[in-house]
Design an enzyme around this catalytic site. Structure first.
Site, PDB file in Angstrom:
ATOM      1  N   CYS A 120       0.816  -1.229   0.000  1.00 16.45           N
ATOM      2  CA  CYS A 120       0.000   0.000   0.000  1.00 16.45           C
ATOM      3  C   CYS A 120       0.849   1.278   0.000  1.00 16.45           C
ATOM      4  O   CYS A 120       0.321   2.365  -0.211  1.00 16.45           O
ATOM      5  CB  CYS A 120      -0.961   0.001   1.177  1.00 16.45           C
ATOM      6  SG  CYS A 120      -2.188  -1.317   1.048  1.00 16.45           S
ATOM      7  N   HIS A 157      -3.022   7.304   3.676  1.00 18.17           N
ATOM      8  CA  HIS A 157      -3.491   6.045   3.098  1.00 18.17           C
ATOM      9  C   HIS A 157      -4.904   5.738   3.610  1.00 18.17           C
ATOM     10  O   HIS A 157      -5.166   5.780   4.804  1.00 18.17           O
ATOM     11  CB  HIS A 157      -2.522   4.925   3.479  1.00 18.17           C
ATOM     12  CG  HIS A 157      -2.949   3.599   2.976  1.00 18.17           C
ATOM     13  ND1 HIS A 157      -3.338   3.392   1.674  1.00 18.17           N
ATOM     14  CD2 HIS A 157      -3.071   2.403   3.603  1.00 18.17           C
ATOM     15  CE1 HIS A 157      -3.674   2.129   1.520  1.00 18.17           C
ATOM     16  NE2 HIS A 157      -3.526   1.497   2.672  1.00 18.17           N
ATOM     17  N   ASN A 163     -10.112   0.522   0.847  1.00 16.99           N
ATOM     18  CA  ASN A 163      -8.655   0.582   0.724  1.00 16.99           C
ATOM     19  C   ASN A 163      -8.275   0.068  -0.661  1.00 16.99           C
ATOM     20  O   ASN A 163      -8.405  -1.117  -0.944  1.00 16.99           O
ATOM     21  CB  ASN A 163      -8.024  -0.288   1.817  1.00 16.99           C
ATOM     22  CG  ASN A 163      -6.511  -0.303   1.761  1.00 16.99           C
ATOM     23  OD1 ASN A 163      -5.910   0.218   0.808  1.00 16.99           O
ATOM     24  ND2 ASN A 163      -5.895  -0.903   2.762  1.00 16.99           N
TER      25      ASN A 163
HETATM   26  N1  COA Z   1     -17.750  -8.010  10.545  1.00 19.95           N
HETATM   27  C1  COA Z   1     -18.119  -8.309  11.804  1.00 19.95           C
HETATM   28  N2  COA Z   1     -17.249  -8.646  12.785  1.00 19.95           N
HETATM   29  C2  COA Z   1     -15.948  -8.670  12.440  1.00 19.95           C
HETATM   30  C3  COA Z   1     -15.488  -8.391  11.152  1.00 19.95           C
HETATM   31  C4  COA Z   1     -16.463  -8.057  10.189  1.00 19.95           C
HETATM   32  N3  COA Z   1     -16.135  -7.743   8.918  1.00 19.95           N
HETATM   33  N4  COA Z   1     -14.154  -8.509  11.120  1.00 19.95           N
HETATM   34  C5  COA Z   1     -13.775  -8.860  12.356  1.00 19.95           C
HETATM   35  N5  COA Z   1     -14.859  -8.968  13.145  1.00 19.95           N
HETATM   36  C6  COA Z   1     -14.927  -9.327  14.558  1.00 19.95           C
HETATM   37  C7  COA Z   1     -13.727 -10.098  15.030  1.00 19.95           C
HETATM   38  O1  COA Z   1     -13.861 -11.480  14.763  1.00 19.95           O
HETATM   39  C8  COA Z   1     -13.717  -9.792  16.499  1.00 19.95           C
HETATM   40  O2  COA Z   1     -14.668 -10.617  17.123  1.00 19.95           O
HETATM   41  P1  COA Z   1     -14.384 -11.221  18.600  1.00 19.95           P
HETATM   42  O3  COA Z   1     -14.275 -10.018  19.499  1.00 19.95           O
HETATM   43  O4  COA Z   1     -15.573 -12.055  18.849  1.00 19.95           O
HETATM   44  O5  COA Z   1     -13.100 -11.974  18.487  1.00 19.95           O
HETATM   45  C9  COA Z   1     -14.251  -8.364  16.581  1.00 19.95           C
HETATM   46  O6  COA Z   1     -14.925  -8.122  15.339  1.00 19.95           O
HETATM   47  C10 COA Z   1     -13.173  -7.327  16.743  1.00 19.95           C
HETATM   48  O7  COA Z   1     -12.159  -7.633  15.803  1.00 19.95           O
HETATM   49  P2  COA Z   1     -10.862  -6.756  15.684  1.00 19.95           P
HETATM   50  O8  COA Z   1      -9.955  -7.365  14.670  1.00 19.95           O
HETATM   51  O9  COA Z   1     -10.355  -6.493  17.074  1.00 19.95           O
HETATM   52  O10 COA Z   1     -11.526  -5.440  15.108  1.00 19.95           O
HETATM   53  P3  COA Z   1     -10.860  -4.061  14.847  1.00 19.95           P
HETATM   54  O11 COA Z   1     -11.632  -3.014  15.496  1.00 19.95           O
HETATM   55  O12 COA Z   1      -9.381  -4.092  15.050  1.00 19.95           O
HETATM   56  O13 COA Z   1     -11.113  -3.878  13.289  1.00 19.95           O
HETATM   57  C11 COA Z   1      -9.925  -4.039  11.229  1.00 19.95           C
HETATM   58  C12 COA Z   1     -10.566  -4.794  12.372  1.00 19.95           C
HETATM   59  C13 COA Z   1      -9.318  -5.037  10.258  1.00 19.95           C
HETATM   60  C14 COA Z   1     -10.997  -3.218  10.531  1.00 19.95           C
HETATM   61  C15 COA Z   1      -8.862  -3.097  11.817  1.00 19.95           C
HETATM   62  O14 COA Z   1      -8.030  -3.837  12.677  1.00 19.95           O
HETATM   63  C16 COA Z   1      -8.041  -2.427  10.784  1.00 19.95           C
HETATM   64  O15 COA Z   1      -8.519  -1.563  10.079  1.00 19.95           O
HETATM   65  N6  COA Z   1      -6.745  -2.760  10.723  1.00 19.95           N
HETATM   66  C17 COA Z   1      -5.816  -2.134   9.818  1.00 19.95           C
HETATM   67  C18 COA Z   1      -6.134  -2.461   8.422  1.00 19.95           C
HETATM   68  C19 COA Z   1      -5.206  -1.805   7.501  1.00 19.95           C
HETATM   69  O16 COA Z   1      -4.821  -0.699   7.693  1.00 19.95           O
HETATM   70  N7  COA Z   1      -4.861  -2.521   6.477  1.00 19.95           N
HETATM   71  C20 COA Z   1      -4.136  -2.081   5.395  1.00 19.95           C
HETATM   72  C21 COA Z   1      -2.773  -1.789   5.683  1.00 19.95           C
HETATM   73  S1  COA Z   1      -2.088  -1.400   4.163  1.00 19.95           S
END
Ligand code: COA
Length: 324
Positions: free
Chosen positions: A107, A245, A275
């Site tokens: 990215c 980003h 993204n």
């Molecule tokens: N829909 C519903 N629930 C979801 C889900 C979805 N699409 N994706 C994950 N969950 C659940 C998880 O399983 C977890 O459940 P649990 O508490 O029962 O285990 C809960 O939601 C929280 O998950 P978590 O991973 O802690 O959520 P988060 O708030 O960190 O959000 C992302 C997840 C991926 C959106 C976030 O971590 C993120 O944006 N990360 C960076 C991504 C990024 O920048 N990527 C590109 C880099 S180039």
């Protein structure tokens, strides 16, 4: 000097509700945790070069140019693992036999490409570069993985760079880039390379450890942005607009908070496109131009983060240019 800008998104728009039809997720979860509401997905048969050609054509038109000395394509989703996709894009744009190659910094590819393009021009033998960021992540995501499917979208954006005076609007820099290969496993496709060839049957899909990536993204983009801001000596030490980003609105706002920049001064495009990986920054720039948040003279700070890990930031005083 940045002197042209183009953007292209595949026409099919997929709202959160459509993903919730087949995945255990909801519009409410996706919107509140990421800020994404819709994304564009390439139709079957469409590859990254198809998107890149569209964006490249528009950037050349915006620059009023029909030739460049080199084509640099930032992508993690080339048409094929070999050869690079940039020569195909160059040929399809009718640019002849100019230098053309891909840059893979996931990215952060667009910012890495900006450094490469600006560096080629500074070296003196190249006077113009078409830099395209294009990715088709829908092709590498696991259809059953809700944690990645909800975030990513497909798209392409491009800029034209030319030689110019460092004091002119459109001058690129300062640029800061960095990487952390000790954390290469946080964003990865395990199979398909020399470590684990496809025929060994490994995991072919893009995987991301979201929570850890989130933390690294905020810290690294903030540090890189601060490094660039120290070097720019802009009045007040802050940009007019932060174009970070577009991975997650919470990440963008966290970076702004750390910099002491009001959140209203952040470009937000991810709500409509998700993204788009290497296309994220040029697409957000094009959106900011269209919505008149970015006009001649605006002090823009670009910041990016991606797999590798890689990151970067760059200052640009926006030039006068029109989009087509
Ligand atoms: N829909 C519903 N629930 C979801 C889900 C979805 N699409 N994706 C994950 N969950 C659940 C998880 O399983 C977890 O459940 P649990 O508490 O029962 O285990 C809960 O939601 C929280 O998950 P978590 O991973 O802690 O959520 P988060 O708030 O960190 O959000 C992302 C997840 C991926 C959106 C976030 O971590 C993120 O944006 N990360 C960076 C991504 C990024 O920048 N990527 C590109 C880099 S180039």
């Amino acid at each position: 000097m940045l002197c042209g800008l183009g953007a292209w998104l595949p026409p099919r728009i997929v709202p959160n509700s459509e993903l919730a039809d087949t995945l255990d997720t909801s519009d409410e979860w996706i919107t509140s945790r990421t800020g994404v509401r819709t994304r564009h997905i390439a139709d079957a048969g469409m590859a990254t070069s198809d998107l890149a050609v569209q964006a490249g054509e528009r950037a050349l038109k915006s620059a009023g140019m029909s030739n460049v000395d080199a084509v640099v394509l930032a992508t993690t989703t080339p048409d094929h693992p070999c050869p690079a996709t940039a020569p195909t894009v160059s040929a399809r744009l009718g640019l002849g036999t100019v230098a053309a190659f891909d840059v893979n910094a996931v990215c952060s590819g667009f910012l890495y490409g900006l450094m490469v393009g600006a560096g080629m021009i500074a070296a003196g033998d190249t006077s113009s570069v078409l830099l395209i960021g294009a990715d088709t992540y829908s092709r590498i995501l696991d259809p059953a993985d809700r944690s990645t499917r909800v975030i990513f979208g497909d798209g392409a954006g491009a800029v034209v760079l030319r030689a110019g005076d460092p004091d002119e609007p459109g001058a690129i820099g300062p640029i800061d880039l960095g990487s952390d290969g000790d954390n290469n496993n946080l964003i990865a496709i395990a199979a398909g390379g020399s470590r684990e060839p496809f025929h060994d049957g490994g995991d072919p899909y893009f995987r991301m450890r979201g929570k850890e990536v989130f933390r690294h993204a905020v810290v690294r983009m903030t540090q890189s942005a601060q490094t660039v801001l120290r070097r720019t000596e802009w009045p007040g030490g802050l940009p007019d607009l932060l174009v970070a980003h577009q991975a997650n609105v919470r990440i963008v706002h966290a970076v702004a908070d750390q910099l002491g920049l009001p959140r209203e001064q952040c470009a937000i495009h991810l709500d409509r496109v998700g993204n788009t990986a290497a296309a994220s920054l040029p697409l957000a720039l094009a959106d900011a131009v269209t919505t008149r948040r970015l006009t001649a003279g605006t002090r823009v700070l670009l910041a990016s983060f991606g797999g590798g890990l890689t990151w970067g930031a760059c200052a640009v005083r926006w030039p006068e240019l029109s989009l087509t």
